[in-house]
Every structure is written in C-alpha cells, then in structure tokens.
Design a protein around this motif. Structure first.
Motif, mmCIF file in Angstrom:
data_model
loop_
_atom_site.group_PDB
_atom_site.id
_atom_site.type_symbol
_atom_site.label_atom_id
_atom_site.label_comp_id
_atom_site.label_asym_id
_atom_site.label_seq_id
_atom_site.Cartn_x
_atom_site.Cartn_y
_atom_site.Cartn_z
ATOM 1 N N THR A 91 0.929 -1.208 -0.066
ATOM 2 C CA THR A 91 0.165 -0.030 0.054
ATOM 3 C C THR A 91 0.917 1.220 -0.196
ATOM 4 O O THR A 91 0.283 2.499 0.127
ATOM 5 N N ARG A 123 -4.394 -5.776 -4.065
ATOM 6 C CA ARG A 123 -3.352 -4.645 -4.232
ATOM 7 C C ARG A 123 -2.976 -4.939 -5.774
ATOM 8 O O ARG A 123 -1.899 -5.825 -5.529
ATOM 9 N N VAL A 132 -5.923 -0.584 -4.106
ATOM 10 C CA VAL A 132 -6.425 -1.430 -3.051
ATOM 11 C C VAL A 132 -7.944 -1.725 -3.027
ATOM 12 O O VAL A 132 -8.694 -1.032 -3.143
ATOM 13 N N VAL A 137 -4.752 3.974 -3.449
ATOM 14 C CA VAL A 137 -4.487 3.627 -1.950
ATOM 15 C C VAL A 137 -4.390 4.942 -1.556
ATOM 16 O O VAL A 137 -4.758 4.816 -0.052
ATOM 17 N N TYR A 142 -5.724 3.385 3.972
ATOM 18 C CA TYR A 142 -4.139 3.771 4.034
ATOM 19 C C TYR A 142 -3.755 5.287 4.002
ATOM 20 O O TYR A 142 -2.828 5.341 4.602
#
Length: 397
Positions: A91, A123, A132, A137, A142
């Motif tokens: 990530t 991912r 993701v 991301v 995240y």
C-alpha cells in the motif's frame, strides 16, 4: 520452475518492518529454502550461510534520513546475494522512494525493478498507479493511516525517471536491465509477476523491489526440487494473542475472537501491572492483550506499546503462556525485543500475510505474526486453532 541458470546459494531480503521480512521470506521457505528472519539491522549471517536471510531493518519508523543510511549499509553488506529483494509495503506506506534509491546505490546492481502488486490481497498496479481493492491507495484507509498515511498512488510521480512496463512489454525487459534503468512494472495478477521474473535472464543483476507478490514470483522461479520441510512446533497449551495494530481489519478480527467463550482479553494501559495480574488470574485457554483502538499522540502510543511488551514479557517468562500470535510488524518488533529474541526460524506461511516459526534466543517458543491489514474477520480464530491443535513434534502432520 527453476531454470538451469538459477542455482542459488543465498537470498537476502531487506525489509522495513518485521511483517515485511516474514512476508518476503515465506514464499522461498515454501519453495524449499531454509529461511531465518534476523531482528537486528546489523545482524550478519555466517559467511557460508545458504538459504534465505531476511533482515528487519525497522526503517519504516525512522525519519527518512536515518532510513536512507540504514538501508544503504544493509544493501552494501548483502550486495553479493544471488537474489537481493528490497521489500516495500503493497500500500506504499513508508519511505518507498528514498529507500529504493538508497538500496540501489548500496547494492550497485545494474538495474532496479519495482513491482509492488500483491494480487492475492487485492493490491494491484495499473498503468503505474497502485490500487487497493479498486481504490487508489491514497484514497483508501491507508491514506488515513495514523502513523504512515499514504499521500500518492502514482508511481510515475514518485519515480519520474522510471520506465513504465507491463506484461505485454516484458520482451523489452532484458534491454532495459542492460541499460541500467529503474523499471516500474504494473501487475494485476500473479501471472503478470511470473512473466516479469521469467523475462530477466540474470536475477543477480537486479535489485528487486516489491511486496509478497513479487517475492512469491521469485520463489517460484527459484524453487528447489527438494529441501528441508521443517518440523512443526509443539502444540501450544495456552497462546497469547497480541494486537497492537489499529488497522480496522485487525480490530474486527479481535472482536470476532473475543466473542468466543474460551478467550479472555484485556486492554493494556500505560501501567502494565493491572493487565498482567488480570491475565494471570484468567482461566480461559486463550488469552489476549490489546492496546486501545482509538488514536493517541505518538508519545502515548509509544508508552502503550512498551506497556504491552512488558505484559508479554511477564507472561512468557513465568510460563503463563507458551506461544504468541502477534498482529502488526511494529507491534511484533516491540514485543519481541524484551524477550531477547535474535531472530525467527521460519516454518511456513499458513495464510497470506501470516508467517509461522520459532523464536531464536532464550525463549524458543512458537510465534505467528500477521500483517495488520491482512485477512478476513475469522483469521485470528483460525490462527488460534492452528497454534493449539497442530501436531506435536515427531507426529505426522
């Protein structure tokens, strides 16, 4: 499959935290290589060591300048490895750009290839952008990570001098490697990563940079026809589940676990004494200790992590518990340091993002370590069953 050119004696993995070290080493272990995780950045395996040496460099929690120095030194020490893999979080958390360039400079490899996709966990990299489960991301959870928020999903922005590549352009990879390029490779499935690894004639000319998806592709190419299968650790009489990660996935898994009647858990405060006493009085066959789920200042978070580590140390040293299941790489590092552990002899990867092994050091107990964001809600339940009901040493698996 291993080609005739891939007779390997040493594989080195440079990781920015403990779960990344385990995730990077585990596929090679499954492919027949012996593997050990070293818990100190300056650890030196035997000069004649073979197999996989994975180093937890702890660089994700350092400031960028300190991380650059540590990564470069480690890359220089391991530059002669037949395969040199620098792990990155799938990530993109941490000092991704700075650590790649530092490792490349230290290793003096001809080229560097960055392939951060981990398709098994949703991912993927599409046209140089990291996603993701379909979301860039930086727009996912995240991007709101309290410790390491991700600000950019576009690898071309992070690496403006890189050459972008993908599966249908793999035939160009040998020339790009010969030219000394930094290559960003897009992949949406494991087969894309297999094509990447197969297209590079000499693995030792490249600094490989990626997540467990790339590690698994490299391991498939370097698989040994035969190897030590390892021996399962003894059944745990009473495991301790240690949850320090604030990732929502880990917290849901903990909630599912604590709903069972055979689990007793406590939330640790800055003073570890009440938690130690409560768990010593507990009668359940499975114990759990967690840090509070809400966000804290860095100073309070650090104090809570140290308090949780003190709980683990007290309960393992007096044999209240005899196995550990830990979530989060930073949590694992903080917990294992007071136990005097120098490493982990890796056994296997029972599920994606989970590594299993035995501690090396004064308390050689079984340990399972899970990356914070991995797994469905029932994962901790399955890991508890695994550690309590696996065959004893000497029994058939």
């Amino acid at each position: 499959m291993t080609s005739s050119n891939d007779v390997l004696s040493r594989i080195a993995i440079l990781a920015d935290d403990l779960t990344s070290a385990g995730d990077g080493a585990a596929p090679f272990r499954q492919a027949g290589h012996d593997a050990r995780i070293f818990l100190t950045p300056t650890a030196e395996p035997s000069r004649h060591a073979v197999g996989v040496s994975a180093f937890d460099l702890g660089s994700r929690v350092l400031d960028e300048d300190a991380a650059i120095v540590r990564i470069k030194r480690a890359a220089r020490r391991n530059a002669s490895a037949d395969v040199l893999l620098k792990t990155v979080d799938s990530t993109l958390r941490g000092h991704v750009a700075a650590e790649l360039r530092s490792a490349w400079a230290g290793s003096r490899k001809r080229a560097a290839i960055l392939a951060p996709a981990f398709p098994a966990e949703g991912r993927v990299t599409v046209a140089g952008v990291q996603y993701v489960r379909g979301v860039p991301v930086h727009e996912s959870d995240y991007g709101r990570d309290p410790a390491h928020p991700v600000r950019c999903s576009d690898l071309a922005t992070l690496f403006p001098d890189a050459v972008l590549s993908q599966r249908d352009e793999a035939a160009e990879l040998p020339e790009l490697v010969d030219n000394g390029n930094l290559i960003v490779y897009s992949a949406s499935e494991d087969g894309d990563l297999d094509v990447l690894v197969a297209a590079v004639p000499r693995l030792d000319e490249v600094l490989w940079v990626g997540s467990p998806g790339l590690a698994a592709a490299l391991a498939r190419r370097c698989a040994r026809a035969s190897g030590s299968a390892g021996r399962l650790p003894a059944r745990a009489r009473r495991p301790l589940i240690v949850v320090g990660s604030t990732n929502p996935a880990s917290r849901r898994q903990l909630t599912e676990l604590l709903a069972r009647g055979d689990v007793q858990g406590v939330t640790v405060g800055v003073d570890p004494t009440p938690a130690v006493e409560a768990l010593r009085r507990a009668t359940a066959p499975i114990l759990a200790v967690q840090t509070p789920g809400e966000r804290h200042t860095p100073q309070t978070a650090h104090a809570l992590a140290r308090s949780q580590a003190a709980v683990v140390q007290a309960l393992t040293e007096d044999l209240t518990v005899d196995a550990l299941v830990i979530t989060g790489g930073e949590t694992a590092t903080t917990v294992l340091e007071p136990l005097g552990a120098t490493g982990i002899d890796l056994l296997d990867e029972p599920e994606p993002g989970v590594v299993r092994g035995s501690l090396t050091g004064p308390l050689p107990i079984p340990v399972l370590i899970k990356a914070g964001g991995f797994g469905d809600d029932a994962l901790l339940l399955r890991l508890c069953h695994l550690v309590r009901h696996q065959p004893d040493l000497g029994e058939d698996a």
